[in-house]
Design an enzyme around this catalytic site. Structure first.
Site, PDB file in Angstrom:
ATOM      1  N   LYS A 136       0.921  -1.238  -0.009  1.00  0.00           N
ATOM      2  CA  LYS A 136      -0.081   0.019   0.052  1.00  0.00           C
ATOM      3  C   LYS A 136       0.952   1.376  -0.107  1.00  0.00           C
ATOM      4  O   LYS A 136       0.565   1.970  -0.685  1.00  0.00           O
ATOM      5  CB  LYS A 136      -0.878   0.002   1.226  1.00  0.00           C
ATOM      6  CG  LYS A 136      -1.947   1.295   1.327  1.00  0.00           C
ATOM      7  CD  LYS A 136      -2.373   1.588   2.886  1.00  0.00           C
ATOM      8  CE  LYS A 136      -1.318   2.198   3.470  1.00  0.00           C
ATOM      9  NZ  LYS A 136      -1.668   2.550   4.896  1.00  0.00           N
TER      10      LYS A 136
ATOM     11  N   CYS B  39     -19.109   6.062   5.946  1.00  0.00           N
ATOM     12  CA  CYS B  39     -19.001   4.718   5.862  1.00  0.00           C
ATOM     13  C   CYS B  39     -18.200   4.058   7.196  1.00  0.00           C
ATOM     14  O   CYS B  39     -16.909   3.772   6.860  1.00  0.00           O
ATOM     15  CB  CYS B  39     -18.691   3.994   4.753  1.00  0.00           C
ATOM     16  SG  CYS B  39     -19.077   2.292   4.418  1.00  0.00           S
TER      17      CYS B  39
ATOM     18  N   CYS C  37     -25.710   4.930   7.688  1.00  0.00           N
ATOM     19  CA  CYS C  37     -26.273   4.641   6.224  1.00  0.00           C
ATOM     20  C   CYS C  37     -27.503   5.588   5.788  1.00  0.00           C
ATOM     21  O   CYS C  37     -28.044   5.453   4.802  1.00  0.00           O
ATOM     22  CB  CYS C  37     -26.809   3.030   6.425  1.00  0.00           C
ATOM     23  SG  CYS C  37     -25.514   2.027   6.650  1.00  0.00           S
TER      24      CYS C  37
ATOM     25  N   CYS D  73     -26.217   8.197   3.823  1.00  0.00           N
ATOM     26  CA  CYS D  73     -25.472   8.007   2.480  1.00  0.00           C
ATOM     27  C   CYS D  73     -26.251   7.835   1.302  1.00  0.00           C
ATOM     28  O   CYS D  73     -27.457   7.130   1.317  1.00  0.00           O
ATOM     29  CB  CYS D  73     -24.770   6.659   2.777  1.00  0.00           C
ATOM     30  SG  CYS D  73     -23.713   5.648   1.460  1.00  0.00           S
TER      31      CYS D  73
ATOM     32  N   CYS E 220     -26.692  -0.387  -1.820  1.00  0.00           N
ATOM     33  CA  CYS E 220     -25.524  -1.084  -0.888  1.00  0.00           C
ATOM     34  C   CYS E 220     -26.085  -2.259  -0.519  1.00  0.00           C
ATOM     35  O   CYS E 220     -26.989  -2.277   0.160  1.00  0.00           O
ATOM     36  CB  CYS E 220     -25.021  -0.045  -0.075  1.00  0.00           C
ATOM     37  SG  CYS E 220     -23.752  -0.828   0.799  1.00  0.00           S
TER      38      CYS E 220
END
Length: 371
Positions: free
Chosen positions: A201, A271, A278, A281, A287
Site C-alpha cells: 500500500k 461509512c 447509512c 449515505c 448497497c
C-alpha cells in the site's frame, strides 16, 4: 476421332509417325481420377483444421464477454464523488499529500512522503500530521534522521502507533537509502517494498504521490472495508492486498489514483467501521450492506459513537448485592454456620434420646432379675 487427335498433341504426333497408341484401359483412367481427387481430400482436411482454429477464436470471445464487474459500481462511485465534493475529511487536509515541505528539493520531498506513509500505518491522520510537523521542524532529511538518537526520534514521532518499531524502521530505511539509492527513494514498487517497514500500500501511494506514476491501487483498511460492503469484490476478501488484486482486475486504470482518497475520506466521514451512517449515505438503496448490523467488535465507552446501555428492569435492593461482593460472602458464610449448628443440635438430640432408651432398657432388665 480426328477432333480428339487434333486436341491431343501426343496422338497427333503418333498419327503422323504411323504408330497409333492403344487406348488406355478404363482402370488406369479411374486410378488417375482417384489420384487427382486425393489432393482435394487433403485440402478438405486442412480446411477442417482451419475450422477448429475458428472455434477457438469463438471461445476467446466468449471468455472476454464473461469479464466480471459490479452491477451498479458507476452509480455508486458517482454518489461517493458527490458526498466527497467538499473535501473536508481528515485525509484531505492531513494526508500524505499534505505532510511534506513544498520549498525543499524534490529528493527531500519524496523522502518526507515516504516517512509520512510509514508513520501513517495503524495511526490516525491527525496524529501522523502532528508527528510529521515535529519531524520537519527538527529536519526531516536522511542525514538528520540518521544523526538523531533513538530516544529523541521516539519523542518526536510519539504517539503514533507502534512508535518504537517505527523508530527502528526509519533508521534502517534511511541507512539503506543513503547506501543504495544516494539518499533518494526507489522509483519502483519492487525497490520500495524492499525497504524495512514499507508494504504494498505504501509503495503504490509513494509511486503516485512522490513519482507521479500510477503503479497500483493503495488499499488501506477503509478501502478494504468499503469495497467489501459495496460488493466491489467478486468474493469477500480477507486482507487489503487481496482487495487490491480484486479491484485491479476490473476497475479501469484511470481510476486507480482517485479511488484511494475517495474511499478513505468516505470511510472517515460516512461509512464508519462501527455504526456506519447509512441513513445519510446516497448509496443506501443500492448497497448490499446498508442498514445492517455493525460488526461484532464494539466501540470504546468513551467513543462518541458508542451506544448508551438502556435497561428497562427496575433494580431492587437484592439485585444491588453482587455474588462476589464481601457482603454476599459474609451472608453465605453465616448461612453455612447456621446449617452446621443445626446439624450438630440434631445429632446431639439423637444421641441423648438413644442414651435415655438405653438406660430404660437396662432398668427393665434389672427389675426382671429381682422379680
Amino acid at each position: 476421332q480426328e477432333a480428339k487427335i487434333s486436341e491431343n498433341p501426343l496422338l497427333l504426333a503418333a498419327v503422323r509417325s504411323g504408330s497409333c497408341p492403344k487406348q488406355p484401359p478404363e482402370d488406369s483412367v479411374q486410378q488417375k481420377t482417384e489420384s487427382d481427387i486425393a489432393p482435394l481430400s487433403s485440402h478438405s482436411r486442412r480446411r477442417r483444421q482451419l475450422k477448429v482454429e475458428y472455434v477457438k477464436e469463438e471461445d476467446d470471445t466468449q471468455m472476454k464477454r464473461e469479464h466480471w464487474e459490479p452491477a451498479e459500481w458507476r452509480k455508486q462511485l458517482d454518489h461517493i464523488r458527490e458526498m466527497r465534493s467538499h473535501r473536508d475529511a481528515p485525509v484531505d487536509t492531513m494526508g500524505a499529500e499534505k505532510c511534506y515541505d513544498h520549498d525543499v528539493p524534490a529528493q527531500i520531498k519524496r523522502y518526507q512522503v515516504l516517512v509520512s506513509l510509514m508513520l501513517s500505518s495503524q495511526t490516525k491522520d491527525q496524529v501522523t500530521a502532528g508527528a510529521m510537523e515535529r519531524l520537519r521542524a527538527h529536519g526531516c532529511t536522511v542525514e538528520n534522521i540518521l544523526a538523531t538518537d533513538d530516544e529523541t526520534l521516539g519523542k518526536l514521532i510519539y504517539p503514533v502507533g507502534f512508535w518504537r518499531t517505527k523508530v527502528k524502521y526509519l533508521k534502517l530505511t534511511s541507512t539503506m537509502l543513503q547506501k543504495e539509492f544516494g539518499g533518494d527513494i526507489p522509483d519502483s514498487v519492487e525497490g520500495l517494498v524492499r525497504l524495512p517497514g514499507v508494504g504494498p500500500k505504501m509503495a503504490h501511494l509513494a509511486m503516485d504521490i512522490a513519482w507521479d506514476q500510477v503503479s497500483g491501487i493503495g488499499v488501506d483498511t477503509h478501502v478494504h472495508r468499503i469495497s467489501n460492503r459495496l460488493g466491489w469484490t467478486k468474493k469477500t476478501t480477507k486482507s487489503p492486498e487481496e482487495t487490491r488484486k480484486a479491484l485491479e482486475e476490473w476497475l479501469p486504470r484511470e481510476l486507480w489514483s482517485e479511488i484511494n482518497w475517495l474511499l478513505v475520506g468516505f470511510g472517515q466521514q460516512v461509512c464508519l467501521p462501527v455504526n456506519p451512517l447509512c441513513s445519510v449515505c446516497l448509496n443506501q438503496h443500492n448497497c448490499p450492506c446498508a442498514h445492517k448490523a455493525s460488526p461484532v467488535k464494539r466501540p470504546k465507552s468513551a467513543s462518541p459513537h458508542s451506544p448508551r446501555p438502556i435497561s428497562h428492569k427496575k433494580k431492587t435492593e437484592s439485585d444491588k448485592v453482587e455474588p462476589s461482593s464481601p457482603v454476599s460472602l459474609s451472608l453465605q458464610k453465616k448461612r453455612k454456620n447456621n446449617k452446621e449448628s443445626a446439624h450438630k443440635e440434631d445429632f446431639c438430640a439423637g444421641h441423648s434420646q438413644l442414651y435415655l432408651l438405653g438406660l430404660t432398657a437396662s432398668f427393665h432388665t434389672q427389675t426382671r432379675g429381682q422379680c
